[in-house]
Design an enzyme around this catalytic site. Structure first.
Site, PDB file in Angstrom:
ATOM      1  CG  LEU B  33      -2.274  -0.550   1.039  1.00 44.33           C
ATOM      2  CD1 LEU B  33      -2.088  -2.169   1.211  1.00 44.33           C
ATOM      3  CD2 LEU B  33      -3.090   0.045   2.136  1.00 44.33           C
ATOM      4  CG  ASP B  34       0.553   4.212  -3.066  1.00 46.76           C
ATOM      5  OD1 ASP B  34      -0.344   4.570  -2.510  1.00 46.76           O
ATOM      6  OD2 ASP B  34       0.785   4.328  -4.279  1.00 46.76           O
ATOM      7  CB  SER B  35       1.268   8.056   0.870  1.00 51.47           C
ATOM      8  OG  SER B  35       1.378   8.451  -0.555  1.00 51.47           O
TER       9      SER B  35
END
Lengths: 332, 74
Positions: B33-35
């Site tokens: 998961l990225d930001s």
């Protein structure tokens, strides 16, 4: 996040303004992601997957914001078959005017050779919607018959070009609309929750010997995650509010023209509204986020390529520094 | 359903993952998961659980979020 309690809200019985035409102008220089990787620790893949941006237009040396704004206005006037002397008022939305003063609207007026009163407004990236609302009130009051609403933005001259998280997001552009009294704006909903923390920019300082403030090192700051949350939540709520006002279902809307801040915000809003991609036009891929100019530039491009036709029903939605947010139903 | 189970279900839906592979001690980075994925997940959690979660750099693992939600539910 605070709850916005008292938004301005105008229902359809107050229709007072319509848009006759659009025009836009872009700087000459295109900057690709690959170029940015030459001086920033980033990659084309990262920028594209996080934002949807491939390139943006950036102002260079001799280009001026008022020059860009005046070009957009001239085209909008041309498309309406009007001349600068037919305009009673120029309203310019800008987050960073060409100068602190005079207003960018005055600088544009000079270049157009118009003689009407001029004023700048700043509602961050929501500027076009706030400006439309001011125009609506002025046209409704009968003080003016025809106005130019122009959004002129040069965010590239505001960003920190060593901050890979923000400078890659923005581009420069100007978009203009000729407005007249009539039945186009069906509903508008504006709100603000004063909070500078998640998104702000500092002006460059003067040299007062009495001023002992320490200048801010970062000219433009944005908390991307908080803005993402704010954007998706408020955009969808605002859109539903104005559609409800007009008794419109999402299926009856021709286009949802949203502020082009980030491809993923657009996709998240679209999936929440359950609408097909072709009803959510984008130009973020080639333009980046051009602040308040996003929506009028996109509408101008759609008018140019034939996607936008007279009589179509549009839902506009934007959010930005302030924090501000707004949406409108507009029949073109 | 425990807070962890609810959150694991939301993560699995958001990123199309097998729920059985999600463990409390895993970081968002471990889960891919990225930001902005985290922001989207937080929004979905707020909708589903009726809580308000402020995103901060200290939110690193699934357990960090579970603790924050449990704190608000008290």
């Amino acid at each position: 996040m605070r709850k916005i309690n008292n938004p301005i809200h105008k229902r359809k019985e107050c229709e007072r303004m319509k848009i006759l035409s659009f025009g836009h102008a872009l700087p000459k220089r295109t900057v690709t992601n690959a170029e940015l990787t030459q001086f920033l620790d980033t990659t084309d893949e990262w920028i594209q997957s996080h934002t949807g941006i491939e390139s943006r237009y950036i102002m260079t040396g001799r280009e001026t914001l008022s020059g860009l704004g005046a070009k957009a206005c001239k085209l909008a006037l041309e498309h309406a078959g009007l001349k600068p002397e037919n305009i009673d008022y120029i309203l310019c939305s800008t987050t960073r005017g060409e100068m602190t003063f005079p207003s960018t609207a005055c600088l544009i007026q000079e270049k157009l050779g118009a003689t009407c009163p001029c004023l700048d407004v700043n509602a961050g990236c929501t500027g076009f919607l706030y400006a439309l609302d001011v125009a609506d009130a002025m046209l409704a009051s009968g003080k003016v018959k025809r106005m130019l609403v122009v959004c002129a933005e040069q965010v590239s001259r505001l960003t920190d070009w060593t901050d890979r998280g923000t400078c890659v997001l923005f581009g420069d552009a100007a978009g203009a609309a000729v407005c007249e009294a009539g039945e186009g704006l069906k509903s508008i909903h504006l709100a603000a929750e004063g909070d500078a923390k998640p998104l702000h920019a500092w002006p460059s300082g003067g040299n007062s010997p009495f001023d002992d403030r320490i200048p801010e090192e970062q000219p433009l700051y944005m908390n991307g995650q908080e803005i993402f949350k704010f954007a998706v939540t408020h955009s969808c709520h605002d859109i539903e509010t104005v559609m409800q006002d007009c008794g419109l279902t999402a299926d009856a809307v021709d286009y949802f023209v949203l502020h082009q801040a980030n491809r993923r915000i657009l996709d998240a809003a679209r999936s929440r509204l359950k609408q097909p991609a072709e009803k959510f036009p984008v130009n973020i891929t080639t333009h980046g986020n051009t602040s308040s100019a996003c929506i009028p530039v996109l509408l101008s491009e759609m008018a140019e390529d034939g996607r936008l036709q007279k009589g179509q029903t549009l839902v506009l939605s934007a959010f930005g520094a302030g924090l501000t947010t707004g949406a409108a139903v507009l029949q073109y | 359903m425990s807070t962890f189970e609810t959150i694991a279900k939301l993560i699995a839906e958001t990123k199309d993952l097998d729920i059985n592979n999600i463990k409390p001690e895993m970081s968002f980075a471990d889960l891919g998961l990225d930001s902005l994925d985290v922001a989207e997940l937080v929004m979905n959690m707020e909708d589903e659980l009726g809580v308000t979660i402020e995103i901060s750099p200290s939110l690193k693992t699934v357990q960090d979020v579970v603790a924050l939600v449990d704190e608000q539910k008290k």
